[in-house]
Write a protein that holds these residues in place. Sequence first.
Motif, mmCIF file in Angstrom:
data_model
loop_
_atom_site.group_PDB
_atom_site.id
_atom_site.type_symbol
_atom_site.label_atom_id
_atom_site.label_comp_id
_atom_site.label_asym_id
_atom_site.label_seq_id
_atom_site.Cartn_x
_atom_site.Cartn_y
_atom_site.Cartn_z
ATOM 1 N N GLY A 1 -1.731 -7.699 3.232
ATOM 2 C CA GLY A 1 -1.456 -6.273 3.381
ATOM 3 C C GLY A 1 -0.506 -6.026 4.534
ATOM 4 N N GLY A 2 -1.062 -5.714 5.692
ATOM 5 C CA GLY A 2 -0.266 -5.309 6.852
ATOM 6 C C GLY A 2 0.879 -6.259 7.181
ATOM 7 N N GLU B 1 -11.162 -10.591 -1.666
ATOM 8 C CA GLU B 1 -10.846 -9.813 -0.476
ATOM 9 C C GLU B 1 -12.110 -9.161 0.082
ATOM 10 O OE1 GLU B 1 -6.456 -8.593 -0.364
ATOM 11 O OE2 GLU B 1 -7.515 -7.069 -1.493
ATOM 12 N N ILE C 1 -10.399 -6.416 5.408
ATOM 13 C CA ILE C 1 -9.110 -5.804 5.068
ATOM 14 C C ILE C 1 -8.667 -4.853 6.180
ATOM 15 C CG2 ILE C 1 -7.933 -4.250 3.465
ATOM 16 C CD1 ILE C 1 -9.588 -5.468 1.232
ATOM 17 N N GLY C 2 -7.541 -5.168 6.780
ATOM 18 C CA GLY C 2 -6.953 -4.292 7.791
ATOM 19 C C GLY C 2 -7.714 -4.245 9.103
ATOM 20 N N HIS D 1 -8.327 -2.987 -6.313
ATOM 21 C CA HIS D 1 -8.298 -3.153 -4.862
ATOM 22 C C HIS D 1 -9.428 -2.330 -4.252
ATOM 23 C CE1 HIS D 1 -7.013 -2.893 -0.694
ATOM 24 N NE2 HIS D 1 -6.259 -3.957 -0.919
ATOM 25 N N LYS E 1 0.846 -1.203 0.000
ATOM 26 C CA LYS E 1 0.000 0.000 0.000
ATOM 27 C C LYS E 1 0.884 1.258 0.000
ATOM 28 C CE LYS E 1 -3.458 -2.700 2.383
ATOM 29 N NZ LYS E 1 -4.746 -2.696 3.040
ATOM 30 N N LEU F 1 -3.218 -12.751 -0.681
ATOM 31 C CA LEU F 1 -2.788 -11.363 -0.856
ATOM 32 C C LEU F 1 -2.768 -10.760 0.540
ATOM 33 C CD1 LEU F 1 -1.993 -8.938 -2.544
ATOM 34 C CD2 LEU F 1 -4.402 -8.567 -3.093
ATOM 35 N N GLY G 1 -7.299 -10.509 3.250
ATOM 36 C CA GLY G 1 -8.074 -9.861 4.306
ATOM 37 C C GLY G 1 -7.640 -10.397 5.649
ATOM 38 N N SER G 2 -6.714 -9.632 6.307
ATOM 39 C CA SER G 2 -6.254 -9.981 7.653
ATOM 40 C C SER G 2 -5.619 -11.373 7.725
ATOM 41 C CB SER G 2 -7.390 -9.845 8.667
ATOM 42 O OG SER G 2 -7.782 -8.483 8.779
HETATM 43 C C1 PEP Z 1 -5.050 -5.898 1.345
HETATM 44 O O1 PEP Z 1 -5.096 -4.687 1.491
HETATM 45 O O2 PEP Z 1 -4.995 -6.381 0.211
HETATM 46 C C2 PEP Z 1 -5.057 -6.730 2.533
HETATM 47 C C3 PEP Z 1 -5.331 -7.986 2.399
HETATM 48 O O3 PEP Z 1 -4.781 -6.097 3.729
HETATM 49 P P1 PEP Z 1 -4.622 -6.796 5.180
HETATM 50 O O4 PEP Z 1 -3.846 -8.080 5.007
HETATM 51 O O5 PEP Z 1 -3.888 -5.791 5.993
HETATM 52 O O6 PEP Z 1 -6.002 -7.052 5.674
#
Ligand code: PEP
Length: 246
Positions: free
Chosen positions: A227-228, A162, A167-168, A92, A10, A225, A205-206
């Motif tokens: 993110g954090g 996702e 997500i997040g 996204h 991101k 996929l 997603g998390s």
């Molecule tokens: C994302 O933004 O694609 C994602 C999956 O974020 P997170 O893993 O932080 O939920």
Amino acid sequence: MRKLVAGNWKMNGTSADLAEVTALLATHPAPGCDMLFCPPATLVSRMSCLVRGTTLAVGAQDCHAATAGAHTGDISAAMLADAGASHVILGHSERRTDHGESDAGVRAKTIAAWRAGLIAMVCLGETGAERDAGETLSVVGRQLRDSVPEGATAANLVLAYEPVWAIGTGRTPTLAEIAEVHSFLRRELAARFAGATEIRLLYGGSVKPDNAAAIFALADVDGALVGGASLKAADFGAIVTALTTA
Ligand code: PEP
């Protein structure tokens, strides 16, 4: 099929954070799955040079649908390919929300990515309100139909489910809910594209080191996929390890 763990940085990361890439490659030189980092556009070129000859690929987080022209602040797919990207995340939920991106716009960007030889990683997923209303499959079905053009193959498309509300947030769907959506998406892909069984379907997603193995064990989950948890080599590496041992 070889699975994929992709990290979406991101709007995080400056050159100092390339140390995380070096650390990941030191602990996972031959991971048994494909690995991909999608850093901000400012780091695509430098990261691509850094990972040359390794098992880590580099992608971008968005591209413009046009080949070139008067689009201040935007980047074309060909520019990303020139900078060393092999993949680009498209659609996204943060771009759909923050920039009003539509399915038709994502479709146009996917065509642009393919024209430049990039693999499009198209994201789709329902909001919390849509899930509560029982609309999850109709929403992701519509997004798949309208965002992914004809001509998708395992070589040019990765699909990422996702859920927006996951997500997040640290919240994830149940394993049964993830399995239901992935098997639905697989059927929808198979109805449209030859070789759909080989198109990689990621969950996002998390995803964290402690829930990754259970998610990866599900049928039709071909990776994640992230993110954090992609920002730190130790967390991302633990997820890669969970995938290769699931
Ligand atoms: C994302 O933004 O694609 C994602 C999956 O974020 P997170 O893993 O932080 O939920």
